[in-house]
Design an enzyme around this catalytic site. Structure first.
Site, PDB file in Angstrom:
ATOM      1  CB  ILE A  16      -1.000   0.157   1.302  1.00  0.00           C
ATOM      2  CG1 ILE A  16      -1.959  -1.192   1.288  1.00  0.00           C
ATOM      3  CG2 ILE A  16      -1.792   1.195   1.146  1.00  0.00           C
ATOM      4  CD1 ILE A  16      -2.345  -1.545   2.512  1.00  0.00           C
ATOM      5  CG  ASP A  76       8.557  11.581  -2.267  1.00  0.00           C
ATOM      6  OD1 ASP A  76       7.211  11.278  -2.707  1.00  0.00           O
ATOM      7  OD2 ASP A  76       8.846  12.763  -2.009  1.00  0.00           O
ATOM      8  CG  ASN A 103      -4.157   5.610  -0.227  1.00  0.00           C
ATOM      9  OD1 ASN A 103      -5.268   5.802  -0.494  1.00  0.00           O
ATOM     10  ND2 ASN A 103      -3.275   5.947   0.689  1.00  0.00           N
ATOM     11  CE1 TYR A 169      -6.664  14.495  -5.767  1.00  0.00           C
ATOM     12  CE2 TYR A 169      -9.123  14.958  -6.177  1.00  0.00           C
ATOM     13  CZ  TYR A 169      -8.189  14.241  -5.649  1.00  0.00           C
ATOM     14  OH  TYR A 169      -8.261  12.910  -5.117  1.00  0.00           O
ATOM     15  CE  LYS A 173      -6.710  11.356  -7.229  1.00  0.00           C
ATOM     16  NZ  LYS A 173      -5.962   9.880  -6.717  1.00  0.00           N
ATOM     17  CB  VAL A 202     -13.302  10.191   1.875  1.00  0.00           C
ATOM     18  CG1 VAL A 202     -12.681   9.149   2.863  1.00  0.00           C
ATOM     19  CG2 VAL A 202     -13.599   9.411   0.674  1.00  0.00           C
TER      20      VAL A 202
END
Length: 270
Positions: A16, A76, A103, A169, A173, A202
């Site tokens: 992850i 990173d 993620n 952003y 995405k 979220v």
């Protein structure tokens, strides 16, 4: 079947990125509870240690006998040289990764085109897009060689519908979605699966980062609505990983009940 004792998770190794907080941290704990092994990546070593401890406790408390091995790597993903050494840093007994959860990602600001800081543009693309691609490139050959693997990319409602004040952003995405769609087609003749999780609102430290530490501004984003939690999205990620090997959940779009789009949100008055 409970995702917590799903036999398909037992002994699997899950890597992850962005695992030090929020969705990444919640996902780590839930996978550990389901009997998986974990490789947790993030920039913040101290925060990673806390997540690893929480995941270890969840595994112990679950009573599951398999899994429970946990490694943390300070990486990173926006630094190509660090990504290139990931395989060398993974302990040998966790080398065969079964599930990659991409993620790591963030947003800075609500500035509009013409006033956006160039460094913010570079940083968001470096982590959200280039970093995700770089990590995926490390593991696709591994998955192909073993004829096994699941790639779960964290997308967003922002990749489906752009909104004012989020141009960069949203662009990152949308790029994640395009990359994942192309990758799924490239891997169609293999057993490797590719999934994108697309959450709506979220409540994590995501908005605090967006507003550069201004918690009051971040809290206003969620006023009058019950948003999703990191644990909600973690459940969806783990559920995807627990599907039978012939089942690929290509996209999973998840919203709080009072959100219909980035700008269509019903808020209860105080």
């Amino acid at each position: 079947m409970s995702v917590f004792n799903a036999s398909r998770l037992l002994g699997k190794t899950v890597l992850i990125t962005g695992a030090s907080a929020g969705i990444g941290a919640a996902t780590a704990v839930l996978f550990a509870k389901g009997g998986a092994n974990l490789i947790l990546l993030a920039r913040r070593a101290d925060a990673l240690k806390g997540v690893a401890e929480a995941a270890a406790k969840a595994h112990k408390d679950s009573g599951v006998q398999q899994g429970g091995k946990i490694a943390t790597l300070q990486v990173d993903v926006s630094d190509k040289s660090q990504v290139a050494t990931i395989l060398d840093k993974i302990p040998q007994d966790l080398r065969n990764v079964d599930v990659l959860v991409n993620n790591a990602g963030f947003v800075h600001g609500v500035d509009r085109v013409g006033t956006i800081n160039a460094d913010d543009i570079d940083a968001m693309f470096a982590t959200n897009v280039i970093g995700l691609i770089a990590v995926t490139q490390v593991f696709v050959p591994e998955f192909k060689a073993r004829k096994n693997g699941l790639i779960i990319n964290l997308g967003s409602i922002a990749g489906l519908e752009a909104y004012a004040g989020g141009s960069i952003y949203c662009a990152t995405k949308a790029a994640v979605r395009a990359f994942g769609t192309a990758l799924r087609k490239e891997l169609v003749d293999t057993p490797i699966r590719v999934t994108e999780i697309q959450p709506g609102m979220v409540e994590t430290e995501f908005s605090i980062v967006r507003f550069r530490g201004d918690k009051a501004a971040a809290d206003k984003v969620y006023e009058g609505i019950e948003p999703l939690t990191a644990e909600d999205i973690a459940e969806e990620i783990v559920w995807v990983a627990a599907r039978p090997p012939h089942v690929n959940i290509a996209e999973l779009f998840v919203l709080p009940v009072n959100q219909a789009s980035p700008t269509s949100v019903h808020r209860e008055s105080k």
